[in-house]
Design an enzyme around this catalytic site. Structure first.
Site, PDB file in Angstrom:
ATOM      1  N   SER A  22      -4.215 -14.946 -15.033  1.00 35.33           N
ATOM      2  CA  SER A  22      -3.615 -14.437 -13.796  1.00 35.33           C
ATOM      3  C   SER A  22      -2.148 -14.842 -13.656  1.00 35.33           C
ATOM      4  O   SER A  22      -1.508 -14.549 -12.649  1.00 35.33           O
ATOM      5  CB  SER A  22      -4.401 -14.937 -12.580  1.00 35.33           C
ATOM      6  OG  SER A  22      -4.430 -16.358 -12.577  1.00 35.33           O
ATOM      7  N   THR A 154       1.522  17.727  22.030  1.00 38.50           N
ATOM      8  CA  THR A 154       0.133  17.341  21.796  1.00 38.50           C
ATOM      9  C   THR A 154      -0.424  18.467  20.923  1.00 38.50           C
ATOM     10  O   THR A 154      -0.007  19.629  21.072  1.00 38.50           O
ATOM     11  CB  THR A 154      -0.685  17.236  23.098  1.00 38.50           C
ATOM     12  OG1 THR A 154      -0.685  18.511  23.750  1.00 38.50           O
ATOM     13  CG2 THR A 154      -0.118  16.180  24.053  1.00 38.50           C
ATOM     14  N   HIS A 155      -1.300  18.113  20.017  1.00 39.71           N
ATOM     15  CA  HIS A 155      -1.841  19.101  19.052  1.00 39.71           C
ATOM     16  C   HIS A 155      -0.716  19.795  18.276  1.00 39.71           C
ATOM     17  O   HIS A 155      -0.862  20.947  17.868  1.00 39.71           O
ATOM     18  CB  HIS A 155      -2.704  20.160  19.750  1.00 39.71           C
ATOM     19  CG  HIS A 155      -3.678  19.600  20.736  1.00 39.71           C
ATOM     20  ND1 HIS A 155      -4.942  19.205  20.386  1.00 39.71           N
ATOM     21  CD2 HIS A 155      -3.540  19.340  22.063  1.00 39.71           C
ATOM     22  CE1 HIS A 155      -5.574  18.741  21.460  1.00 39.71           C
ATOM     23  NE2 HIS A 155      -4.729  18.794  22.496  1.00 39.71           N
ATOM     24  N   SER A 276      17.581  16.935  -5.420  1.00 38.83           N
ATOM     25  CA  SER A 276      16.639  17.541  -6.356  1.00 38.83           C
ATOM     26  C   SER A 276      17.294  17.626  -7.721  1.00 38.83           C
ATOM     27  O   SER A 276      18.496  17.896  -7.831  1.00 38.83           O
ATOM     28  CB  SER A 276      16.273  18.942  -5.855  1.00 38.83           C
ATOM     29  OG  SER A 276      15.787  19.725  -6.913  1.00 38.83           O
ATOM     30  N   LYS A 282      19.225  21.008  -2.261  1.00 35.26           N
ATOM     31  CA  LYS A 282      18.216  20.202  -1.567  1.00 35.26           C
ATOM     32  C   LYS A 282      18.719  18.836  -1.104  1.00 35.26           C
ATOM     33  O   LYS A 282      19.494  18.179  -1.771  1.00 35.26           O
ATOM     34  CB  LYS A 282      17.004  19.962  -2.470  1.00 35.26           C
ATOM     35  CG  LYS A 282      16.177  21.154  -2.816  1.00 35.26           C
ATOM     36  CD  LYS A 282      15.511  21.823  -1.632  1.00 35.26           C
ATOM     37  CE  LYS A 282      14.484  20.969  -0.933  1.00 35.26           C
ATOM     38  NZ  LYS A 282      13.307  20.718  -1.796  1.00 35.26           N
ATOM     39  N   ASN A 284      16.383  15.765   0.384  1.00 35.14           N
ATOM     40  CA  ASN A 284      14.964  15.503   0.637  1.00 35.14           C
ATOM     41  C   ASN A 284      14.725  14.185   1.378  1.00 35.14           C
ATOM     42  O   ASN A 284      15.430  13.202   1.140  1.00 35.14           O
ATOM     43  CB  ASN A 284      14.196  15.477  -0.688  1.00 35.14           C
ATOM     44  CG  ASN A 284      14.169  16.842  -1.357  1.00 35.14           C
ATOM     45  OD1 ASN A 284      14.177  17.873  -0.681  1.00 35.14           O
ATOM     46  ND2 ASN A 284      14.176  16.852  -2.681  1.00 35.14           N
ATOM     47  N   GLU A 289       8.865  10.243   3.348  1.00 32.06           N
ATOM     48  CA  GLU A 289       7.620  10.642   2.670  1.00 32.06           C
ATOM     49  C   GLU A 289       6.909   9.438   2.058  1.00 32.06           C
ATOM     50  O   GLU A 289       5.686   9.317   2.118  1.00 32.06           O
ATOM     51  CB  GLU A 289       7.913  11.663   1.570  1.00 32.06           C
ATOM     52  CG  GLU A 289       8.313  13.012   2.134  1.00 32.06           C
ATOM     53  CD  GLU A 289       8.837  13.925   1.038  1.00 32.06           C
ATOM     54  OE1 GLU A 289       8.202  14.946   0.761  1.00 32.06           O
ATOM     55  OE2 GLU A 289       9.898  13.627   0.456  1.00 32.06           O
ATOM     56  N   TYR A 316     -16.931 -20.785  -4.424  1.00 27.61           N
ATOM     57  CA  TYR A 316     -15.896 -20.092  -5.202  1.00 27.61           C
ATOM     58  C   TYR A 316     -16.536 -19.256  -6.306  1.00 27.61           C
ATOM     59  O   TYR A 316     -17.454 -19.703  -6.996  1.00 27.61           O
ATOM     60  CB  TYR A 316     -14.909 -21.094  -5.833  1.00 27.61           C
ATOM     61  CG  TYR A 316     -13.860 -20.375  -6.660  1.00 27.61           C
ATOM     62  CD1 TYR A 316     -12.717 -19.859  -6.076  1.00 27.61           C
ATOM     63  CD2 TYR A 316     -14.061 -20.144  -8.027  1.00 27.61           C
ATOM     64  CE1 TYR A 316     -11.779 -19.148  -6.825  1.00 27.61           C
ATOM     65  CE2 TYR A 316     -13.139 -19.438  -8.782  1.00 27.61           C
ATOM     66  CZ  TYR A 316     -11.999 -18.940  -8.171  1.00 27.61           C
ATOM     67  OH  TYR A 316     -11.079 -18.225  -8.905  1.00 27.61           O
ATOM     68  N   GLN A 321     -10.209 -14.212  -7.481  1.00 31.27           N
ATOM     69  CA  GLN A 321      -8.872 -14.029  -8.066  1.00 31.27           C
ATOM     70  C   GLN A 321      -8.328 -12.631  -7.773  1.00 31.27           C
ATOM     71  O   GLN A 321      -7.120 -12.414  -7.789  1.00 31.27           O
ATOM     72  CB  GLN A 321      -8.950 -14.265  -9.581  1.00 31.27           C
ATOM     73  CG  GLN A 321      -7.644 -14.103 -10.313  1.00 31.27           C
ATOM     74  CD  GLN A 321      -7.734 -14.637 -11.724  1.00 31.27           C
ATOM     75  OE1 GLN A 321      -7.873 -15.829 -11.926  1.00 31.27           O
ATOM     76  NE2 GLN A 321      -7.688 -13.754 -12.699  1.00 31.27           N
TER      77      GLN A 321
HETATM   78  N1  ARG Z   1      -6.668 -18.041 -10.830  1.00 29.78           N
HETATM   79  C1  ARG Z   1      -7.769 -18.509 -10.070  1.00 29.78           C
HETATM   80  C2  ARG Z   1      -7.874 -17.713  -8.768  1.00 29.78           C
HETATM   81  O1  ARG Z   1      -6.983 -17.060  -8.428  1.00 29.78           O
HETATM   82  C3  ARG Z   1      -7.564 -19.953  -9.747  1.00 29.78           C
HETATM   83  C4  ARG Z   1      -8.834 -20.697  -9.491  1.00 29.78           C
HETATM   84  C5  ARG Z   1      -9.629 -20.815 -10.737  1.00 29.78           C
HETATM   85  N2  ARG Z   1     -10.809 -21.559 -10.514  1.00 29.78           N
HETATM   86  C6  ARG Z   1     -11.819 -21.589 -11.382  1.00 29.78           C
HETATM   87  N3  ARG Z   1     -12.840 -22.292 -11.061  1.00 29.78           N
HETATM   88  N4  ARG Z   1     -11.774 -20.901 -12.493  1.00 29.78           N
HETATM   89  O2  ARG Z   1      -8.874 -17.720  -8.108  1.00 29.78           O
END
Ligand code: ARG
Length: 471
Positions: A22, A154-155, A276, A282, A284, A289, A316, A321
Protein backbone atom coordinates in the site's frame (compact mmCIF):
# COMPACT_ATOMS: atom_id res chain seq x y z
CA UNK A 1 12.72 -7.66 4.58
CA UNK A 2 9.30 -8.13 6.13
CA UNK A 3 8.38 -7.16 9.68
CA UNK A 4 7.69 -10.78 10.58
CA UNK A 5 10.68 -12.80 9.34
CA UNK A 6 10.99 -14.82 12.58
CA UNK A 7 7.88 -16.89 11.95
CA UNK A 8 8.36 -17.45 8.24
CA UNK A 9 10.67 -19.84 6.43
CA UNK A 10 10.09 -18.56 2.91
CA UNK A 11 10.27 -15.26 1.12
CA UNK A 12 6.93 -13.71 0.23
CA UNK A 13 5.79 -14.55 -3.30
CA UNK A 14 6.19 -11.57 -5.59
CA UNK A 15 2.52 -11.49 -6.48
CA UNK A 16 1.57 -11.37 -2.80
CA UNK A 17 3.75 -8.36 -2.33
CA UNK A 18 2.27 -6.79 -5.46
CA UNK A 19 -1.25 -7.53 -4.18
CA UNK A 20 -0.85 -6.34 -0.60
CA UNK A 21 1.49 -3.38 -0.87
CA UNK A 22 0.00 0.00 0.00
CA UNK A 23 3.08 2.25 0.01
CA UNK A 24 2.03 3.68 -3.36
CA UNK A 25 -0.89 5.48 -1.77
CA UNK A 26 -0.48 5.45 2.02
CA UNK A 27 2.71 7.49 1.69
CA UNK A 28 0.48 10.56 2.03
CA UNK A 29 0.23 9.59 5.72
CA UNK A 30 3.99 10.03 6.32
CA UNK A 31 3.67 13.26 8.32
CA UNK A 32 0.90 11.82 10.48
CA UNK A 33 2.76 8.53 10.91
CA UNK A 34 5.74 10.48 12.24
CA UNK A 35 3.50 12.46 14.60
CA UNK A 36 2.00 9.20 15.86
CA UNK A 37 5.46 7.67 16.36
CA UNK A 38 6.71 10.73 18.27
CA UNK A 39 3.75 10.46 20.65
CA UNK A 40 4.29 6.72 21.00
CA UNK A 41 8.01 7.15 21.75
CA UNK A 42 7.26 9.82 24.38
CA UNK A 43 4.68 7.51 25.90
CA UNK A 44 7.21 4.64 26.04
CA UNK A 45 9.66 6.98 27.71
CA UNK A 46 7.14 8.17 30.26
CA UNK A 47 6.24 4.58 31.14
CA UNK A 48 9.92 3.74 31.62
CA UNK A 49 9.95 1.26 28.74
CA UNK A 50 12.52 3.41 26.95
CA UNK A 51 15.31 5.31 28.67
CA UNK A 52 15.52 9.08 28.23
CA UNK A 53 18.51 8.57 26.01
CA UNK A 54 16.66 6.09 23.81
CA UNK A 55 13.74 8.50 23.54
CA UNK A 56 16.14 11.23 22.39
CA UNK A 57 17.75 8.98 19.79
CA UNK A 58 14.39 7.90 18.39
CA UNK A 59 12.95 11.42 18.36
CA UNK A 60 16.05 12.71 16.57
CA UNK A 61 15.75 9.95 13.98
CA UNK A 62 12.04 10.69 13.54
CA UNK A 63 12.83 14.38 13.08
CA UNK A 64 15.42 13.57 10.47
CA UNK A 65 12.94 11.37 8.61
CA UNK A 66 10.49 14.27 8.90
CA UNK A 67 12.98 16.54 7.16
CA UNK A 68 13.58 13.99 4.44
CA UNK A 69 9.81 13.74 3.89
CA UNK A 70 9.35 17.53 3.91
CA UNK A 71 12.14 18.02 1.39
CA UNK A 72 10.92 15.21 -0.85
CA UNK A 73 14.14 13.27 -0.17
CA UNK A 74 12.59 10.31 1.60
CA UNK A 75 13.23 7.17 -0.41
CA UNK A 76 10.86 4.22 -0.36
CA UNK A 77 12.51 0.90 -1.20
CA UNK A 78 10.65 -1.88 -3.01
CA UNK A 79 10.47 -3.94 0.20
CA UNK A 80 8.54 -1.21 2.04
CA UNK A 81 5.07 -2.68 2.20
CA UNK A 82 3.52 0.48 3.53
CA UNK A 83 4.42 3.88 4.95
CA UNK A 84 4.69 2.48 8.49
CA UNK A 85 7.23 -0.15 7.41
CA UNK A 86 9.16 2.41 5.39
CA UNK A 87 9.46 4.85 8.29
CA UNK A 88 10.37 2.17 10.82
CA UNK A 89 13.04 0.88 8.42
CA UNK A 90 14.51 4.33 7.95
CA UNK A 91 14.41 5.13 11.69
CA UNK A 92 16.27 1.88 12.31
CA UNK A 93 18.89 2.80 9.69
CA UNK A 94 19.40 6.13 11.46
CA UNK A 95 19.03 5.09 15.10
CA UNK A 96 20.77 1.73 14.95
CA UNK A 97 19.72 -0.85 17.54
CA UNK A 98 17.38 1.52 19.35
CA UNK A 99 15.28 1.59 16.17
CA UNK A 100 14.25 -1.96 16.97
CA UNK A 101 12.39 -0.61 20.02
CA UNK A 102 10.16 1.82 18.11
CA UNK A 103 7.33 -0.62 17.57
CA UNK A 104 7.21 -1.77 21.23
CA UNK A 105 3.61 -2.16 22.42
CA UNK A 106 2.23 -1.00 19.10
CA UNK A 107 0.72 -2.70 16.09
CA UNK A 108 0.21 -1.31 12.64
CA UNK A 109 -3.46 -1.81 13.41
CA UNK A 110 -3.64 0.93 16.03
CA UNK A 111 -0.92 2.85 14.19
CA UNK A 112 -2.77 3.10 10.88
CA UNK A 113 -6.06 3.90 12.61
CA UNK A 114 -4.29 6.74 14.45
CA UNK A 115 -2.51 8.09 11.37
CA UNK A 116 -5.67 8.06 9.33
CA UNK A 117 -7.70 9.89 11.98
CA UNK A 118 -5.09 12.63 12.30
CA UNK A 119 -4.80 12.91 8.51
CA UNK A 120 -8.54 12.93 8.02
CA UNK A 121 -9.05 15.57 10.69
CA UNK A 122 -6.48 17.87 9.06
CA UNK A 123 -7.79 17.36 5.54
CA UNK A 124 -11.44 17.86 6.50
CA UNK A 125 -10.60 21.12 8.22
CA UNK A 126 -8.82 22.24 5.03
CA UNK A 127 -11.77 21.11 2.92
CA UNK A 128 -14.14 23.10 5.13
CA UNK A 129 -11.90 26.16 4.68
CA UNK A 130 -12.09 25.64 0.89
CA UNK A 131 -15.88 25.53 1.19
CA UNK A 132 -15.85 28.80 3.13
CA UNK A 133 -13.67 30.37 0.40
CA UNK A 134 -16.27 29.38 -2.21
CA UNK A 135 -19.05 30.75 0.01
CA UNK A 136 -17.18 34.05 0.24
CA UNK A 137 -17.08 34.26 -3.55
CA UNK A 138 -20.81 33.52 -3.79
CA UNK A 139 -21.57 36.14 -1.16
CA UNK A 140 -19.43 38.67 -3.04
CA UNK A 141 -21.22 37.95 -6.30
CA UNK A 142 -24.60 38.12 -4.54
CA UNK A 143 -23.71 41.55 -3.21
CA UNK A 144 -22.51 42.70 -6.67
CA UNK A 145 -25.75 41.47 -8.24
CA UNK A 146 -27.78 44.23 -6.56
CA UNK A 147 -31.38 44.16 -7.72
CA UNK A 148 -30.77 41.98 -10.78
CA UNK A 149 -33.37 39.25 -11.09
CA UNK A 150 -34.06 36.18 -13.15
CA UNK A 151 -36.82 33.62 -13.39
CA UNK A 152 -36.80 31.16 -10.54
CA UNK A 153 -37.68 27.69 -11.83
CA UNK A 154 -39.60 24.71 -10.58
CA UNK A 155 -39.69 21.63 -12.81
CA UNK A 156 -37.31 23.65 -15.03
CA UNK A 157 -40.31 25.84 -15.94
CA UNK A 158 -40.24 29.55 -15.22
CA UNK A 159 -42.09 29.97 -11.96
CA UNK A 160 -41.51 33.30 -10.18
CA UNK A 161 -38.86 35.97 -10.47
CA UNK A 162 -36.12 35.89 -7.85
CA UNK A 163 -33.12 38.12 -7.21
CA UNK A 164 -29.88 36.76 -8.62
CA UNK A 165 -28.43 37.36 -5.15
CA UNK A 166 -31.11 35.10 -3.69
CA UNK A 167 -30.29 32.37 -6.19
CA UNK A 168 -26.55 32.51 -5.50
CA UNK A 169 -27.10 32.50 -1.76
CA UNK A 170 -29.31 29.42 -2.02
CA UNK A 171 -26.19 27.50 -3.03
CA UNK A 172 -24.14 29.22 -0.34
CA UNK A 173 -26.58 28.10 2.38
CA UNK A 174 -26.37 24.50 1.18
CA UNK A 175 -22.61 24.80 1.51
CA UNK A 176 -23.06 26.09 5.08
CA UNK A 177 -24.60 22.73 5.95
CA UNK A 178 -21.54 21.06 4.42
CA UNK A 179 -19.23 23.10 6.65
CA UNK A 180 -21.36 22.18 9.62
CA UNK A 181 -21.25 18.49 8.73
CA UNK A 182 -17.48 18.51 8.19
CA UNK A 183 -16.94 20.15 11.58
CA UNK A 184 -19.25 17.65 13.30
CA UNK A 185 -17.40 14.77 11.65
CA UNK A 186 -14.06 16.16 12.77
CA UNK A 187 -15.38 16.50 16.32
CA UNK A 188 -16.73 12.95 16.37
CA UNK A 189 -13.51 11.42 15.04
CA UNK A 190 -11.48 13.12 17.74
CA UNK A 191 -10.69 9.87 19.59
CA UNK A 192 -7.24 8.30 19.66
CA UNK A 193 -6.91 4.56 18.90
CA UNK A 194 -3.22 4.51 19.86
CA UNK A 195 -2.53 1.96 22.58
CA UNK A 196 -5.12 -0.52 21.36
CA UNK A 197 -2.23 -2.58 19.94
CA UNK A 198 -3.15 -5.30 17.48
CA UNK A 199 -6.61 -5.67 19.06
CA UNK A 200 -6.40 -6.19 22.83
CA UNK A 201 -4.17 -3.55 24.40
CA UNK A 202 -0.84 -4.46 25.96
CA UNK A 203 0.86 -6.15 28.88
CA UNK A 204 3.31 -3.23 28.96
CA UNK A 205 2.44 -0.17 31.05
CA UNK A 206 1.30 2.02 28.14
CA UNK A 207 -0.70 5.19 28.75
CA UNK A 208 -3.23 5.71 25.94
CA UNK A 209 -4.55 8.89 27.62
CA UNK A 210 -1.13 10.46 27.55
CA UNK A 211 -0.47 9.66 23.86
CA UNK A 212 -3.99 10.83 22.96
CA UNK A 213 -3.31 14.18 24.60
CA UNK A 214 0.13 14.42 23.03
CA UNK A 215 -1.44 13.97 19.59
CA UNK A 216 -4.06 16.64 20.29
CA UNK A 217 -6.98 14.20 20.61
CA UNK A 218 -9.75 14.95 23.08
CA UNK A 219 -10.15 11.37 24.20
CA UNK A 220 -8.72 7.89 23.90
CA UNK A 221 -10.57 4.77 22.72
CA UNK A 222 -12.85 2.97 25.15
CA UNK A 223 -12.53 -0.49 23.63
CA UNK A 224 -9.41 -1.79 21.91
CA UNK A 225 -11.34 -4.07 19.53
CA UNK A 226 -13.50 -1.18 18.40
CA UNK A 227 -10.47 1.11 18.17
CA UNK A 228 -8.73 -0.97 15.49
CA UNK A 229 -11.94 -1.92 13.63
CA UNK A 230 -13.71 1.42 13.51
CA UNK A 231 -13.76 3.20 10.17
CA UNK A 232 -16.98 5.12 10.81
CA UNK A 233 -14.99 8.32 10.57
CA UNK A 234 -13.90 7.44 7.03
CA UNK A 235 -17.47 6.60 6.03
CA UNK A 236 -18.70 9.87 7.54
CA UNK A 237 -15.98 11.85 5.81
CA UNK A 238 -16.88 10.19 2.51
CA UNK A 239 -20.56 10.95 3.05
CA UNK A 240 -19.85 14.59 3.85
CA UNK A 241 -17.70 14.88 0.75
CA UNK A 242 -20.20 13.03 -1.44
CA UNK A 243 -23.02 15.34 -0.38
CA UNK A 244 -20.78 18.37 -0.82
CA UNK A 245 -20.00 16.96 -4.28
CA UNK A 246 -23.72 16.70 -4.97
CA UNK A 247 -24.13 20.37 -4.08
CA UNK A 248 -21.25 21.31 -6.37
CA UNK A 249 -22.76 19.21 -9.14
CA UNK A 250 -26.02 21.13 -8.89
CA UNK A 251 -24.16 24.41 -9.13
CA UNK A 252 -22.19 23.05 -12.08
CA UNK A 253 -25.34 21.94 -13.87
CA UNK A 254 -26.83 25.41 -13.64
CA UNK A 255 -23.72 27.01 -15.04
CA UNK A 256 -23.79 24.52 -17.92
CA UNK A 257 -27.39 25.55 -18.64
CA UNK A 258 -26.96 29.25 -18.04
CA UNK A 259 -23.93 29.47 -20.34
CA UNK A 260 -25.79 27.97 -23.32
CA UNK A 261 -26.82 30.32 -26.11
CA UNK A 262 -30.39 29.28 -25.34
CA UNK A 263 -30.23 30.70 -21.81
CA UNK A 264 -27.46 33.24 -22.30
CA UNK A 265 -27.50 34.13 -18.59
CA UNK A 266 -23.71 34.13 -18.21
CA UNK A 267 -20.37 34.01 -19.97
CA UNK A 268 -17.42 32.19 -18.48
CA UNK A 269 -14.06 33.90 -18.22
CA UNK A 270 -11.60 32.44 -20.73
CA UNK A 271 -9.38 31.31 -17.87
CA UNK A 272 -12.20 29.13 -16.51
CA UNK A 273 -13.42 27.70 -19.82
CA UNK A 274 -12.02 25.28 -22.36
CA UNK A 275 -11.98 25.17 -26.15
CA UNK A 276 -12.57 22.48 -28.72
CA UNK A 277 -9.78 20.70 -30.57
CA UNK A 278 -11.89 20.71 -33.74
CA UNK A 279 -14.58 23.38 -33.57
CA UNK A 280 -12.93 26.78 -33.53
CA UNK A 281 -15.94 28.70 -32.22
CA UNK A 282 -16.48 26.61 -29.09
CA UNK A 283 -16.12 27.78 -25.51
CA UNK A 284 -16.99 24.94 -23.22
CA UNK A 285 -17.95 24.86 -19.53
CA UNK A 286 -15.75 21.87 -18.67
CA UNK A 287 -15.13 23.07 -15.11
CA UNK A 288 -18.86 23.13 -14.43
CA UNK A 289 -19.32 19.78 -16.17
CA UNK A 290 -16.58 18.17 -14.11
CA UNK A 291 -18.04 19.65 -10.94
CA UNK A 292 -21.18 17.80 -11.98
CA UNK A 293 -19.32 14.67 -13.08
CA UNK A 294 -17.07 14.24 -10.05
CA UNK A 295 -20.10 13.73 -7.81
CA UNK A 296 -20.56 10.26 -9.34
CA UNK A 297 -17.06 9.28 -8.36
CA UNK A 298 -17.45 10.68 -4.84
CA UNK A 299 -20.71 8.79 -4.30
CA UNK A 300 -18.93 5.68 -5.61
CA UNK A 301 -16.20 6.07 -2.99
CA UNK A 302 -18.78 6.20 -0.18
CA UNK A 303 -20.68 3.23 -1.54
CA UNK A 304 -17.47 1.25 -2.04
CA UNK A 305 -16.32 1.78 1.53
CA UNK A 306 -19.68 0.92 3.06
CA UNK A 307 -19.68 -2.33 1.11
CA UNK A 308 -16.13 -3.06 2.27
CA UNK A 309 -17.13 -2.53 5.91
CA UNK A 310 -20.39 -4.43 5.70
CA UNK A 311 -20.14 -7.85 7.37
CA UNK A 312 -16.51 -7.48 8.50
CA UNK A 313 -15.96 -9.40 11.72
CA UNK A 314 -14.06 -7.80 14.59
CA UNK A 315 -11.39 -6.67 14.72
CA UNK A 316 -8.76 -5.57 12.20
CA UNK A 317 -9.00 -7.20 8.80
CA UNK A 318 -6.83 -6.35 5.85
CA UNK A 319 -9.95 -5.31 3.95
CA UNK A 320 -9.66 -2.11 5.95
CA UNK A 321 -6.69 -1.09 3.84
CA UNK A 322 -9.27 -0.41 1.13
CA UNK A 323 -10.38 2.66 3.10
CA UNK A 324 -7.45 4.77 1.97
CA UNK A 325 -7.65 5.17 -1.78
CA UNK A 326 -11.27 6.36 -1.79
CA UNK A 327 -10.63 8.72 1.11
CA UNK A 328 -7.45 10.20 -0.34
CA UNK A 329 -9.01 10.57 -3.78
CA UNK A 330 -12.24 12.08 -2.43
CA UNK A 331 -10.35 14.70 -0.43
CA UNK A 332 -8.13 15.60 -3.39
CA UNK A 333 -10.98 15.75 -5.89
CA UNK A 334 -13.31 17.83 -3.78
CA UNK A 335 -10.55 20.25 -2.85
CA UNK A 336 -9.64 21.00 -6.47
CA UNK A 337 -13.33 21.15 -7.45
CA UNK A 338 -13.97 23.73 -4.72
CA UNK A 339 -11.04 25.87 -5.80
CA UNK A 340 -11.93 25.63 -9.50
CA UNK A 341 -15.55 26.59 -8.84
CA UNK A 342 -14.49 29.48 -6.62
CA UNK A 343 -12.42 30.81 -9.53
CA UNK A 344 -15.23 30.21 -11.97
CA UNK A 345 -17.77 32.10 -9.88
CA UNK A 346 -15.34 34.90 -9.09
CA UNK A 347 -14.80 35.60 -12.79
CA UNK A 348 -18.10 34.69 -14.44
CA UNK A 349 -20.02 37.46 -16.15
CA UNK A 350 -23.75 37.44 -15.45
CA UNK A 351 -26.01 38.94 -18.10
CA UNK A 352 -28.61 40.74 -16.07
CA UNK A 353 -30.43 41.96 -19.19
CA UNK A 354 -30.97 38.40 -20.46
CA UNK A 355 -32.06 37.19 -17.06
CA UNK A 356 -34.48 40.02 -16.56
CA UNK A 357 -35.88 39.70 -20.06
CA UNK A 358 -36.54 36.02 -19.39
CA UNK A 359 -38.32 36.87 -16.14
CA UNK A 360 -40.31 39.76 -17.62
CA UNK A 361 -41.27 37.92 -20.78
CA UNK A 362 -43.01 35.13 -18.94
CA UNK A 363 -46.06 34.62 -16.78
CA UNK A 364 -43.85 34.65 -13.71
CA UNK A 365 -45.98 37.31 -11.97
CA UNK A 366 -49.24 35.37 -12.33
CA UNK A 367 -49.48 34.48 -8.66
CA UNK A 368 -49.14 38.16 -7.78
CA UNK A 369 -52.35 38.80 -9.69
CA UNK A 370 -54.08 36.04 -7.74
CA UNK A 371 -52.75 37.43 -4.45
CA UNK A 372 -53.92 40.90 -5.44
CA UNK A 373 -57.42 39.46 -5.72
CA UNK A 374 -57.02 37.60 -2.41
CA UNK A 375 -56.26 40.92 -0.73
CA UNK A 376 -59.59 42.13 -2.06
CA UNK A 377 -61.51 39.23 -0.57
CA UNK A 378 -61.52 36.70 -3.40
CA UNK A 379 -60.86 33.14 -2.11
CA UNK A 380 -57.47 32.00 -3.38
CA UNK A 381 -58.76 29.00 -5.33
CA UNK A 382 -61.16 31.27 -7.24
CA UNK A 383 -58.47 33.86 -7.86
CA UNK A 384 -56.11 31.11 -9.10
CA UNK A 385 -58.74 29.90 -11.58
CA UNK A 386 -59.47 33.42 -12.80
CA UNK A 387 -55.79 34.23 -13.46
CA UNK A 388 -55.21 30.78 -14.96
CA UNK A 389 -58.04 31.51 -17.37
CA UNK A 390 -56.42 34.80 -18.39
CA UNK A 391 -53.11 33.04 -19.01
CA UNK A 392 -54.85 30.44 -21.18
CA UNK A 393 -56.63 33.17 -23.10
CA UNK A 394 -53.40 35.04 -23.59
CA UNK A 395 -51.72 31.94 -25.00
CA UNK A 396 -54.61 30.84 -27.18
CA UNK A 397 -55.50 34.24 -28.58
CA UNK A 398 -51.95 35.60 -28.68
CA UNK A 399 -52.94 38.65 -26.66
CA UNK A 400 -50.42 39.96 -24.10
CA UNK A 401 -51.49 39.10 -20.55
CA UNK A 402 -51.12 42.75 -19.47
CA UNK A 403 -53.81 43.75 -21.96
CA UNK A 404 -56.25 41.16 -20.66
CA UNK A 405 -55.51 42.13 -17.06
CA UNK A 406 -56.02 45.80 -17.82
CA UNK A 407 -59.40 45.03 -19.36
CA UNK A 408 -60.54 42.85 -16.50
CA UNK A 409 -62.94 44.65 -14.11
CA UNK A 410 -61.40 43.15 -10.95
CA UNK A 411 -57.81 43.84 -11.96
CA UNK A 412 -57.54 46.86 -14.24
CA UNK A 413 -54.59 49.27 -14.04
CA UNK A 414 -53.54 48.18 -10.58
CA UNK A 415 -53.35 44.58 -11.75
CA UNK A 416 -51.44 45.48 -14.91
CA UNK A 417 -48.88 47.37 -12.80
CA UNK A 418 -47.99 44.10 -11.11
CA UNK A 419 -46.81 42.79 -14.46
CA UNK A 420 -44.35 45.62 -15.02
CA UNK A 421 -40.66 44.65 -15.00
CA UNK A 422 -39.21 44.15 -11.55
CA UNK A 423 -42.48 44.63 -9.68
CA UNK A 424 -43.20 41.01 -8.85
CA UNK A 425 -39.78 40.33 -7.38
CA UNK A 426 -39.90 43.45 -5.23
CA UNK A 427 -43.09 42.13 -3.64
CA UNK A 428 -41.43 39.02 -2.21
CA UNK A 429 -41.03 40.61 1.18
CA UNK A 430 -41.49 37.71 3.61
CA UNK A 431 -38.47 36.59 5.67
CA UNK A 432 -36.17 34.38 3.64
CA UNK A 433 -38.02 35.40 0.48
CA UNK A 434 -36.64 36.40 -2.91
CA UNK A 435 -37.21 40.19 -2.85
CA UNK A 436 -34.74 42.98 -2.16
CA UNK A 437 -35.62 43.75 1.47
CA UNK A 438 -35.66 40.08 2.50
CA UNK A 439 -32.46 39.38 0.60
CA UNK A 440 -30.68 42.34 2.23
CA UNK A 441 -31.50 40.83 5.61
CA UNK A 442 -30.42 37.41 4.35
CA UNK A 443 -27.06 38.82 3.25
CA UNK A 444 -26.53 40.11 6.78
CA UNK A 445 -27.50 36.79 8.33
CA UNK A 446 -25.28 34.89 5.93
CA UNK A 447 -22.34 37.20 6.59
CA UNK A 448 -22.74 36.53 10.31
CA UNK A 449 -22.99 32.79 9.69
CA UNK A 450 -19.74 32.89 7.70
CA UNK A 451 -18.03 34.72 10.57
CA UNK A 452 -19.23 32.10 13.02
CA UNK A 453 -18.04 29.25 10.80
CA UNK A 454 -14.64 30.87 10.28
CA UNK A 455 -14.30 31.11 14.05
CA UNK A 456 -15.39 27.49 14.53
CA UNK A 457 -12.80 26.38 11.99
CA UNK A 458 -10.13 28.49 13.67
CA UNK A 459 -10.95 26.86 16.99
CA UNK A 460 -10.83 23.27 15.74
CA UNK A 461 -7.66 23.83 13.75
CA UNK A 462 -6.09 25.34 16.88
CA UNK A 463 -7.19 22.35 18.93
CA UNK A 464 -5.72 20.16 16.27
CA UNK A 465 -2.20 21.25 17.21
CA UNK A 466 -0.42 18.65 19.33
CA UNK A 467 -0.95 19.02 23.07
CA UNK A 468 1.47 20.47 25.65
CA UNK A 469 3.63 17.35 25.80
CA UNK A 470 4.72 17.64 22.18
CA UNK A 471 7.59 20.06 22.45
N1 ARG B 1 -1.53 -1.03 5.26
C1 ARG B 1 -2.33 -1.53 6.32
C2 ARG B 1 -3.70 -0.84 6.31
O1 ARG B 1 -3.85 0.12 5.68
C3 ARG B 1 -1.66 -1.25 7.62
C4 ARG B 1 -2.05 -2.19 8.72
C5 ARG B 1 -1.53 -3.55 8.44
N2 ARG B 1 -1.86 -4.44 9.49
C6 ARG B 1 -1.76 -5.76 9.38
N3 ARG B 1 -2.09 -6.46 10.40
N4 ARG B 1 -1.36 -6.32 8.27
O2 ARG B 1 -4.63 -1.30 6.90
Amino acid sequence: MTLWQGRFGEEMAEVVSEFTVSAGFDRVLAVEDLDGSRAHVRGLGRSGILTEHEVEILLAALDQVGEEVAQGRFVFVPEDEDVHTAIERRVTELAGDVGAKLHTGRSRNDQVATDLRVWCRRRLIEAAADVVALQEVLLGRATDAGDAYLPGYTHMQRAQPVLLAHHLLAHAWALARDVDRLIATVERMDVSPLGAGALAGSSLPLDPDYVAETLGFHARFENSLDAVSDRDFVAEALFDIALLGVHLSRMGEEIVLWSTEEFGFCTLADAYATGSSMLPQKKNPDVAELARGKAGRLIGHLTGLLVTLKGLPLSYNRDLQEDKEPLIDAVQQVSVALRALAGLFATIEFHHDRMQAAADGSFAAAVDLAEYLVERGVPFRKAHALVGGLVRDSLERHVPLAELVQAHPDLGDAGAKLLEPGVAVSRRTTPGGAGAAAVAEQVERFTRRLDVDRTRLGVISGEEQPGPHAT
